[in-house]
Design an enzyme around this catalytic site. Structure first.
Site, short mmCIF file in Angstrom:
data_model
loop_
_atom_site.label_atom_id
_atom_site.label_comp_id
_atom_site.label_asym_id
_atom_site.label_seq_id
_atom_site.Cartn_x
_atom_site.Cartn_y
_atom_site.Cartn_z
N HIS A 1 0.92 -1.02 0.15
CA HIS A 1 -0.10 -0.14 -0.09
C HIS A 1 1.00 1.28 -0.01
O HIS A 1 2.00 1.08 0.42
CB HIS A 1 -0.79 -0.08 1.43
N ASP B 1 2.32 2.13 3.17
CA ASP B 1 3.15 1.06 3.91
C ASP B 1 4.83 1.50 3.74
O ASP B 1 5.61 0.92 4.57
CB ASP B 1 3.32 -0.55 3.12
C1 XLS Z 1 -7.99 -6.57 4.22
C2 XLS Z 1 -7.26 -6.65 2.95
C3 XLS Z 1 -6.17 -6.04 2.51
C4 XLS Z 1 -5.87 -6.01 1.00
C5 XLS Z 1 -5.19 -4.47 0.64
O1 XLS Z 1 -8.69 -7.19 4.68
O2 XLS Z 1 -7.27 -8.00 2.65
O3 XLS Z 1 -5.06 -6.30 3.21
O4 XLS Z 1 -5.30 -7.04 0.54
O5 XLS Z 1 -5.52 -3.63 0.76
#
Ligand code: XLS
Ligand code: NI
Ligand code: NI
Length: 435
Positions: A96, A99
């Site tokens: 993200h 991140d």
């Molecule tokens: C949350 C999601 C997230 C996505 C990416 O539950 O799994 O981690 O994979 O935003």
């Protein structure tokens, strides 16, 4: 940096916790090496960012990697992450926007930080050969996104979300990512009393359309993915499951550019199996990528456990093979250690568990296909559609009245056993036959 070195394949007899027992990257299964088939990816957020807090308590592991200045911390995360992937032989990662870089004083500073760190990641990719699987924007953590991003009732929030997605797309292009993910985050609602359902759904589609058009105009040739999840954080997420997402994408003309990123724990939260979601995406030409994790049978939320269930990984791998393998997608461990497993060694072992689980799944799936009993049974079960009246139905050569006449003349019918228990015992036989 940790002092853990390269993780090697040592075979099933090894008791070394820091070794692969089943994942042998160079072993050829179904015409390709395990490494090529499985396309493992590291999730930046769980692996390098989450300190493992829960709603009752703070984190149990420090992920600042010995640094104090914000930018230094994020560089150290990247350094550790690339060393970690190299040691495990994980070839891809997913991130993200937030991140990879620290928040700034305002949006512009935050976006600049993200762009700056993307350049750093580019140099790390270059020196390691590791690639970006997909990028995404975190449009759900900050307070301003409390009522959604693209589905926020506030148009300024919609605009900020757009700015973040633009930068995340720019970074994904810069880093050669083959995918871009939209997980709905807070795109959903808790009460209809304060929700304009129609406007929110139209806005969500508009947002995705703008993002698609921007990315395509700027040279992004990869796949866009929606990541279905039925609930959590909101009560009603708009991207509930694969079927809901496909309907939405088709309604708004987005089905040519978007596929699905399917997560195990999200599937089970929606009341489906992981393999149901994958198969439904596949038969609709929308199988894209996988977030490999699993839930806990006794906890009703997205626990993001590392995969350990070989039966599920077998069914998942069967579907990957049936889809013809990954193209732009891969197998991202959207998974975190349990809160009490709070060391770097635990993190390595968790990835080893996940990678071995999928290696076993791939080996078993390949055996199931070669064995042929499951596929042959399926063929026989639907044989009535390959000749006579069944073939006419399939070929659209018959109408309701003719069918009715045919049915009246039938002397007897024979609906055969579905043989479910037999098939389940075949699966056990194939998986555990070598014990
Ligand atoms: C949350 C999601 C997230 C996505 C990416 O539950 O799994 O981690 O994979 O935003
Ligand atoms: Ni996910
Ligand atoms: Ni999730």
């Amino acid at each position: 940096m940790s002092n853990i070195g390269t993780i090697k394949y040592e075979g099933a007899k090894s008791t070394n916790p820091l070794s692969f027992k089943f994942y042998n990257p160079t072993q050829v299964v179904g015409g390709k090496t395990m490494r090529e088939q499985l396309k493992f990816a590291m999730s930046y957020w769980h692996t390098l960012c989450s300190g493992l807090p829960d709603i009752f308590g703070e984190g149990t592991i420090d992920k600042s990697f010995g640094k104090t200045a914000p930018m230094d911390i994020f560089k150290a995360k990247a350094d550790f992450g690339f060393e970690f992937m190299k040691n495990l032989g994980v070839d891809y990662y997913c991130f993200h926007d937030n991140d990879i870089a620290p928040h700034g004083k305002n949006l512009t500073e935050t976006l600049d930080n993200i762009q700056h760190m993307a350049e750093y990641l580019k140099s790390k990719q270059k020196e390691s050969g590791i690639k970006l699987l997909w990028g995404t924007a975190n449009n759900f953590s900050e307070k301003m996104f409390m009522s959604g991003a693209a589905t926020s009732p506030n148009a300024d929030v919609f605009a900020i979300a757009a700015a973040k997605v633009k930068t995340a797309i720019d970074c994904t292009i810069l880093l050669g990512g083959t995918g871009y993910v939209f997980w709905g985050g807070r795109e959903g609602y808790d009460s209809l009393l304060n929700t304009n359902l129609k406007l929110e759904l139209d806005n969500l589609a508009k947002f995705l359309t703008m993002a698609r058009d921007y990315a395509r105009a700027n040279g992004f040739n990869g796949d866009f993915y929606i990541e279905p999840k039925p609930k959590e954080p909101t009560k009603h997420q708009y991207d509930f499951d694969v079927a809901t997402c496909i309907g939405f994408l088709r309604q708004y003309g987005l089905d040519k550019d978007f596929k699905l990123n399917i997560e195990g724990n999200h599937a089970t939260l929606a009341g489906h199996t992981f393999e149901h979601e994958l198969a439904l995406a596949r038969i609709n030409g929308m199988f894209g990528s996988i977030d490999a994790n699993e839930g806990d049978y006794l906890l009703g939320w997205d626990t993001d456990c590392f995969p350990k269930d070989v039966l599920t990984s077998t069914y998942v791998c069967l579907d990957i093979i049936r889809a013809g393998g990954f193209t732009n997608g891969g197998l991202n461990f959207d998974a975190k250690c349990r809160r009490q497993s709070n060391t770097i060694e635990d993190l390595y072992i968790a990835y080893i568990l996940g990678m071995d689980t999928y290696a076993l799944g791939l080996l078993a799936a390949d055996k199931i296909i070669k064995d042929g009993r499951i596929d042959n049974n399926l063929k026989t079960r639907y044989a009535s559609y390959t000749t006579g009246i069944g073939k006419q139905i399939v070929d659209n050569k018959i109408d309701l009245a003719t069918l009715a006449k045919y049915a009246r003349d039938l002397k007897s019918i024979d609906v055969q056993s579905g043989k479910q228990e037999y098939l389940e015992s075949v699966i056990n036989n194939i998986i555990y036959g070598g014990i």
